[in-house]
Design an enzyme around this catalytic site. Structure first.
Site, mmCIF file in Angstrom:
data_model
loop_
_atom_site.group_PDB
_atom_site.id
_atom_site.type_symbol
_atom_site.label_atom_id
_atom_site.label_comp_id
_atom_site.label_asym_id
_atom_site.label_seq_id
_atom_site.Cartn_x
_atom_site.Cartn_y
_atom_site.Cartn_z
ATOM 1 N N HIS A 134 34.909 -5.774 -11.333
ATOM 2 C CA HIS A 134 33.829 -4.893 -11.781
ATOM 3 C C HIS A 134 32.528 -5.200 -11.016
ATOM 4 O O HIS A 134 31.822 -4.280 -10.577
ATOM 5 C CB HIS A 134 33.578 -5.094 -13.286
ATOM 6 C CG HIS A 134 34.720 -4.707 -14.161
ATOM 7 N ND1 HIS A 134 35.360 -3.488 -14.066
ATOM 8 C CD2 HIS A 134 35.341 -5.375 -15.185
ATOM 9 C CE1 HIS A 134 36.315 -3.416 -14.977
ATOM 10 N NE2 HIS A 134 36.328 -4.552 -15.659
ATOM 11 N N GLU A 178 36.541 -9.849 -13.906
ATOM 12 C CA GLU A 178 35.123 -9.467 -13.950
ATOM 13 C C GLU A 178 34.540 -9.341 -12.542
ATOM 14 O O GLU A 178 33.644 -8.519 -12.317
ATOM 15 C CB GLU A 178 34.329 -10.486 -14.769
ATOM 16 C CG GLU A 178 34.760 -10.607 -16.223
ATOM 17 C CD GLU A 178 34.805 -9.274 -16.948
ATOM 18 O OE1 GLU A 178 34.040 -8.355 -16.587
ATOM 19 O OE2 GLU A 178 35.615 -9.141 -17.885
#
Length: 454
Positions: A25, A22
């Protein structure tokens, strides 16, 4: 290892992998000027959350099997006029592709980092010299002999046991001829081994499947301990018994005995033992138990003499000293990550074509058990498993399944080619297909996990 320790090891494994994915991103979005609203490790209700000085809500959620980064996006709700330039959906297709691809790619880079760390320390390892050959096995039929140094599989160099095993795993599920190159007393020889649905069964050992083994310490096949309620105690075995043969096969050491017992779950065996200088024949039936991979193995509940299990000195011809400088370690880390990535893709392809079974898919229960097992062994085993899982996470997310990062990349690639976004109707249909595919995959994985347990 206790249940709590296994859960802790699983969280220690999956937590960083999800966080790093994550973060890929998150980092790419911030660098590309997209406003991030939430950075979540886990799904579902937030257990802990706080708002950073950057305005992002950071949180740990209840279900630790993933995470997400929520960005400003007009498709997900109203966006303030001031935030429109920073909305994800208003970015160029190339920016959106970069943000989506960053998650899986950082998992692959993290695997490279872990493998690089593992390749740096100087280590003493077993080499690829054959220690034992199983009679009548494919290796024996092909003419391999004890003492042969395996130098290549199908032309791929095998400088260590790990590369030897991976070269064999590359042929998993296949039928045909396997080419093994050996060095026998300075002479290079080539051997052809016939394989049939090679290693199709989950948990199969590539070397054992072919019938040859690397060096292992020779421990006398003498019972040092019997578990009180074990099958061996109930069927007449005593501490001090020496195994002479099993079903007519001479027993050379404890390892050879263990192989036969493990392969004979629920099978009646005629065993000759030596007890106080006299030979006796016993009928033994090893109890069946499933290992972590769901493979049924036979157990008698025996242990060898404890003084024999102390560290043995490996003979010089069966060991090698391995040391890499930082650059060569990095090169090896890159090669290993690439090889595991291609192996993961080819394995999925073989599953879809039926060459290998769906029982090779593992779910969260198996992952947790292996995480606990590797943590118990030591940091190197744990780091190695974490690196393998990071590769798997990266490659899986790059697959062209609509709900995954790879599916979004396919949509954006089509958009780049035709000059307009894929219609919402098609994307919604793809989303439903993706959810169904992942749901079926999870059902198979959990079913496999439960099958291995019971």
């Amino acid at each position: 290892m206790s249940f709590i320790q296994i859960i802790f090891a699983a969280l220690l494994l999956l937590g960083p992998l999800v966080a790093i994915h994550e973060f890929g991103h998150f980092w790419a979005a911030r660098r590309c000027g997209v406003k991030v609203l939430t950075y979540s490790i886990g799904f579902g209700p937030a257990l802990f959350k706080w708002r950073g000085k950057d305005g992002v809500q950071y949180q740990f959620a209840a279900i630790p099997l993933g995470g997400y980064v929520r960005m400003v996006d007009e498709r997900e709700g109203e966006v303030a006029a001031a935030d429109l330039p920073f909305a994800f959906n208003r970015q160029s297709v190339w920016v959106r592709m970069a943000i989506v691809a960053a998650g899986p790619l950082i998992n692959l880079l993290f695997a490279v980092l872990l493998f690089w760390i593992l390749f740096l320390p100087k280590s003493e390892q077993l080499n690829t010299r054959i220690w034992q050959i199983e009679p009548h096995s494919p290796a024996a039929i092909a003419g391999l002999q004890s003492g042969d140094l395996v130098t290549a599989i199908d032309g791929k160099p095998t400088p260590d046991l790990e590369k030897l095993n991976y070269a064999l795993i590359d042929r998993m599920g296949e039928t045909g001829q396997l080419t093994i190159t050996t060095n026998r007393a300075g002479q290079v020889e080539t051997h052809q081994l016939a394989i049939q649905s090679f290693m199709r069964s989950n948990g199969a050992d590539p070397l054992a499947t072919l019938g040859f083994y690397p060096y292992s310490p020779r421990i006398d096949a003498v019972i040092g301990e019997i578990q009180p309620d074990a099958v061996g105690a109930k069927q007449g075995l005593l501490v001090g018994d020496r195994f002479i043969s099993v079903d007519g096969k001479p027993i050379s050491d404890w390892i050879a005995l263990t192989r036969i017992i493990h392969a004979s779950a629920d099978q009646k065996l005629s065993v000759i033992i030596e007890r106080q200088g006299k030979l006796q024949t016993l009928a033994l039936t090893p109890a069946a138990k499933k290992d972590d991979f769901g493979t049924k193995i036979g157990l008698l509940g025996l242990k060898p003499k404890t003084e024999q299990t102390e560290r043995y000195e490996i003979p010089a011809e069966y060991k090698q000293i391995v040391q890499h400088d930082p650059l060569s370690a990095l090169s090896l880390a890159l090669q290993k990550t690439w090889h595991l990535s291609t192996l993961t893709v080819s394995s999925f392809g073989k599953m879809l074509s039926g060459l290998i079974g769906l029982n090779n898919i593992s779910g969260p229960i198996t992952i947790a058990k292996v995480a606990g097992h590797t943590a118990d062994i030591g940091w190197q085993a744990f780091f190695s498993f974490m690196a393998i899982m990071s590769v798997s996470l990266g490659v899986l997310n790059l697959m062209p399944i609509p709900i995954l990062d790879g599916g979004h990349l396919v949509y954006y690639a089509i958009e780049a080619l035709i000059g307009r976004p894929v219609s919402e109707r098609i994307q919604q249909a793809g989303f439903r297909v993706g959810v169904a595919m992942l749901g079926m995959l999870m059902i198979v994985a959990i079913f496999n996990d439960l099958t291995r347990l019971f």
